[in-house]
Design a protein around this motif. Structure first.
Motif, PDB file in Angstrom:
ATOM      1  N   PRO A   5       0.832  -1.216   0.000  1.00 23.28           N
ATOM      2  CA  PRO A   5       0.000   0.000   0.000  1.00 23.28           C
ATOM      3  C   PRO A   5       0.865   1.263   0.000  1.00 23.28           C
ATOM      4  O   PRO A   5       1.999   1.259   0.483  1.00 23.28           O
ATOM      5  N   VAL A   8      -0.291   3.299   5.017  1.00 28.84           N
ATOM      6  CA  VAL A   8      -0.930   2.372   5.951  1.00 28.84           C
ATOM      7  C   VAL A   8      -1.091   3.076   7.296  1.00 28.84           C
ATOM      8  O   VAL A   8      -0.126   3.634   7.831  1.00 28.84           O
ATOM      9  N   ASN A  10      -2.428   2.283  11.156  1.00 27.94           N
ATOM     10  CA  ASN A  10      -2.757   1.143  12.010  1.00 27.94           C
ATOM     11  C   ASN A  10      -2.965   1.590  13.455  1.00 27.94           C
ATOM     12  O   ASN A  10      -2.038   2.071  14.094  1.00 27.94           O
ATOM     13  N   SER A  32      -5.809   1.549   4.831  1.00 26.35           N
ATOM     14  CA  SER A  32      -4.678   1.585   3.910  1.00 26.35           C
ATOM     15  C   SER A  32      -5.157   2.136   2.572  1.00 26.35           C
ATOM     16  O   SER A  32      -6.316   1.955   2.194  1.00 26.35           O
TER      17      SER A  32
END
Length: 65
Positions: A5, A8, A10, A32
């Motif tokens: 990607p 990203v 998270n 993403s």
């Protein structure tokens, strides 16, 4: 074509204010964005769209994540 990607995110967290006036804008946000794809962020006013883009663009710093 890229296999990874472009961006990203998270478990991103961001809040504003302190103590009792603290407002959690993003809680454990995970997303993403792929190379060559068009993505849109949609949601109600105040849900954290601009905050997320500002963190991706390094205008704001996340609390963690």
């Amino acid at each position: 074509m890229h296999n990874t990607p472009a961006v990203v995110i998270n478990k991103l967290n961001k809040s504003f204010g302190e103590n009792h006036s603290r407002i959690h804008v993003l809680r454990d946000a995970t997303v993403s964005f792929e190379y060559g794809k068009v993505s849109m962020l949609v949601g109600q006013s105040g849900c954290g769209k601009t905050t997320l883009i500002s963190i991706i663009g390094a205008i704001l710093s996340p609390d963690n994540g």
